[in-house]
Write an enzyme that holds these catalytic residues in place. Structure first.
Site, PDB file in Angstrom:
ATOM      1  N   LYS A 306       9.171  -1.186  -2.335  1.00  0.00           N
ATOM      2  CA  LYS A 306       8.086  -1.967  -1.746  1.00  0.00           C
ATOM      3  C   LYS A 306       7.672  -3.049  -2.731  1.00  0.00           C
ATOM      4  O   LYS A 306       7.555  -2.798  -3.935  1.00  0.00           O
ATOM      5  CB  LYS A 306       6.912  -1.038  -1.430  1.00  0.00           C
ATOM      6  N   SER A 378       1.061  -0.353   5.273  1.00  0.00           N
ATOM      7  CA  SER A 378       1.612  -1.562   4.680  1.00  0.00           C
ATOM      8  C   SER A 378       3.021  -1.392   4.119  1.00  0.00           C
ATOM      9  O   SER A 378       3.643  -2.367   3.709  1.00  0.00           O
ATOM     10  CB  SER A 378       0.693  -2.048   3.554  1.00  0.00           C
ATOM     11  N   SER A 402      -0.585   3.999   4.588  1.00  0.00           N
ATOM     12  CA  SER A 402       0.523   3.051   4.440  1.00  0.00           C
ATOM     13  C   SER A 402       1.890   3.702   4.342  1.00  0.00           C
ATOM     14  O   SER A 402       2.908   3.010   4.387  1.00  0.00           O
ATOM     15  CB  SER A 402       0.290   2.161   3.215  1.00  0.00           C
TER      16      SER A 402
END
Length: 690
Positions: A306, A378, A402
């Site tokens: 990420k 996210s 997330s």
């Protein structure tokens, strides 16, 4: 300054004329206003300080008067004054209409209030937005938390769960790493198609590399090709780390050629290293032995990170247009662990802007199971890329949903581990007491392998700990009592019961009714402290989704410190009550219920998200013969530091089901496919119900 004589006389004449006109204006004012107003003015002047001449301050004076211990009397006199002055020539001189007066009064009062809070940089529209949020959002939470934990003075009860750790992290903490009995695979054969290779598990790919049926370089090429093929559709990749990937893959292959496989015991590795010649292992090998780590079977396996996780010489954009060119020459702790394990980084994957939702500066990430849906976030890129077979596994993060939300939407197995399990040095922070890193994988077995590689004490992250991970492969699930909530997927309950697990109805009880509010106070205030300069320099005006962080962080300015601490005391109360109520070994329930997402993160509770099925899409209406589906998932929750229980139960479920092996129909793109705008799928709003 001295004036020439020629200019002195005209200036004196102009000054005299000005004084004359001013006196005439004062006399006219006295005549028009009348004796009543003059009397009122005299009375008010005798009992208060002088009324400011500025209209902005004049409008706010009655609020100050009314706030004193003699407020009611002063307020009455002020109202009399206002009634008589309204309509006078001076009043009309300052204002054209009551509407203009009201707006100016409010704007000036709000400006002064925000200046007192050192937040005078907001414009009038934003100030009204903040006030609305304070009334509708902050006040109910403040009142609820005060009622919960602040009714008794002295702080003897409900202490804050935030405890400062003065340890500097320089000494060598005891390593509580235990060897896991990771199952050995035999007879794994290389599939003929790259598609089939792309959807193999980490253990299966590792076996292909170990038996030299495929090289790490070849495997890296397969996944880079898939990343580039599907990214235009899914918008899930920020940066390809192609040069680094081939370098790391080459090192992994050279190590293997020397007989070094980074899944071997440390003792054997040391002997192999001592007997080998040459220095080809300057990358992975030196890191491995310098750190003294026993790593799992990730040797040569590609993966993605990420894009809030820093990797030297590559952009770390945090998904935000404000930071899209940012390069942090920091080596994140989790990246170090994976590099030492021999894993190969192929891409930095999408994070929602500043780790919020799935909108980022390059677009919006989509769900591989239905490209007309968004992935949520996210950790949008890690979920979408793992689901689509673009990487075998990826590392995401969670502060509040997330990991769980995108894993559920994209139909992948993912683990939110116990808080503190994985070090966070080099990772963008929202909240030090909430942020966690965890893996997105094909299976619970893979999640176990990856967690074992990345967990451990990070000397630069005071919240990280050497949390012992008991062996999930050795858990006797027949000895477990597992609860199931009302919203649990009953197929999971039936399967686990058939495997010998004692399944019982369960409800987690606690009296704290402001769980979602505590989450928001904690997350937003902490986040604001990390991005204060970003907001004050007004970069929030360029944020990719104005209804997200900009609104929340502006509202966070209005959370008093005392009420932030009351929220932490309420959080401590929640932790104690959840602990007392957790009378089972684990429980099964909805992984995306917002209340459980908030509760689990506040407590630091691990959960593994498991795909449990699919159903036909209903919005938009299904196309003829479409393979697009809506994924069904569940969460298996276990107490903090008992991740192995949830992992063992997930493994048991996946051992007799194949939902996690299904492949999304990302190739089924039809000519008339459309992308909805606005989106049909969003994360639930972060606010209290009602």
């Amino acid at each position: 300054m001295c004036l020439p004589r020629s200019a002195a006389k005209p200036l004196l004449r102009r000054t005299s004329i000005t004084l004359f006109l001013l006196c005439a204006f004062v006399m006219l004012f006295a005549f028009v206003v009348g004796p009543t107003t003059r009397s009122t003015l005299s009375t008010v002047s005798s009992t208060t300080t002088a009324i400011p001449s500025s209209h902005c301050l004049l409008a706010g004076t009655h609020h100050n008067i009314a706030g004193t211990h003699q407020g009611s009397a002063y307020k009455k006199k002020w109202e009399m004054l206002s009634k008589n002055v309204r309509g006078s020539i001076p009043y009309l001189f300052f204002q054209d209409s009551e509407k203009f007066e009201s707006k100016n009064n409010t704007e000036c009062s709000l400006t002064n209030m925000f200046k007192l809070l050192d937040a005078g940089f907001f414009n009038y529209t934003e100030m009204l937005e903040i006030i609305k949020g304070v009334k509708e959002f902050n006040q109910p939470i403040i009142k609820s938390n005060r009622k919960l934990v602040a009714s008794t003075n002295g702080g003897l009860h409900n202490p804050s769960c935030l405890v400062f750790n003065p340890h500097w992290g320089n000494d060598q903490a005891q390593d509580l790493r235990k060897k896991l009995n990771i199952p050995s695979l035999f007879g794994v054969q290389r599939p003929k198609s790259e598609e089939d290779i792309a959807f193999m598990t980490v253990l299966e790919l590792g076996q292909l590399i170990k038996t030299k049926q495929i090289t790490s370089e070849e495997l890296t090429g397969i996944f880079l090709k898939r990343l580039k093929r599907y990214n235009p559709v899914l918008e899930a990749v920020v940066t390809y780390t192609e040069e680094l990937a081939y370098k790391q893959a080459k090192e992994a292959d050279e190590l293997l050629a020397k007989g070094v496989y980074l899944g071997t015991s440390l003792f054997c590795l040391l002997r192999i290293w001592q007997s080998s010649s040459g220095g080809v292992c300057s990358g992975h090998g030196n890191n491995l032995f310098r750190n003294g780590l026993r790593m799992g079977p990730l040797h040569g396996i590609p993966y993605g990170l990420k894009d809030i996780i820093a990797v030297p010489h590559y952009k770390t954009t945090w998904g935000s247009r404000s930071f899209k060119n940012q390069v942090l020459n920091i080596e994140a702790w989790v990246y170090k662990r994976l590099k030492s394990a021999g894993a190969v980084l192929v891409a930095k994957l999408v994070t929602g802007s500043l780790a919020f939702d799935d909108i980022w500066f390059g677009g919006r990430t989509r769900n591989p199971w239905n490209i007309e849906e968004y992935s949520t976030g996210s950790s949008a890129g890690p979920a979408a890329c793992t689901s689509a077979g673009m990487v075998p596994f990826a590392i995401g993060s969670e502060t509040a949903g997330s990991i769980t939300y995108p894993a559920a939407r994209c139909g992948v197995t993912a683990l939110r581990p116990t808080f503190g399990s994985v070090g966070r040095t080099g990772v963008m922070s929202i909240s030090e007491s909430l942020d966690k890193l965890g893996p997105f994988c094909r299976s619970a077995v893979d999640c176990t392998v990856v967690l074992d590689a990345i967990r451990g004490k990070d000397p630069d992250d005071l919240s990280s700990r050497n949390i012992s991970l008991d062996d999930p492969f050795s858990v006797d699930i027949a000895k477990l009592t597992v609860g199931y909530l009302d919203d649990a997927e009953m197929e999971v309950v039936h399967v686990l019961r058939s495997k010998g697990v004692n399944m019982v109805p369960f409800k987690l009880n606690y009296s704290v009714d402001s769980v979602q509010g505590i989450m928001n106070f904690t997350m937003d205030v902490d986040m604001l402290s990390h991005f204060d300069e970003w907001q004050r320099s007004r970069q929030d005006d360029n944020y990719d989704a104005q209804d997200q962080w900009p609104v929340e962080l502006r509202r966070a300015h209005m959370v008093p410190a005392v009420d932030y601490l009351q929220a932490q005391r309420a959080r401590g109360k929640l932790i104690r009550e959840v602990k007392e109520s957790f009378t089972v070994d684990a429980f099964v329930g909805n992984a995306t219920d917002w209340e459980k997402v908030c509760m689990g993160n506040l407590v630091g509770m691990p959960v593994i998200v498991v795909p449990t099925g699919f159903k036909m899409i209903s919005d938009p209406p299904p196309l003829n013969h479409t393979r697009r589906r809506t994924t069904i998932t569940t969460g298996i929750y276990s107490p903090p530091e008992h991740d192995h229980i949830g992992l063992a139960l997930a493994m048991a479920y996946q051992s007799v089901t194949n939902h996690h092996k299904q492949r999304p129909p990302i190739d089924d793109l039809e000519p008339n496919d459309s992308i909805p705008n606005p989106p049909r799928a969003t994360i639930p709003p972060r606010q209290l119900p009602g």
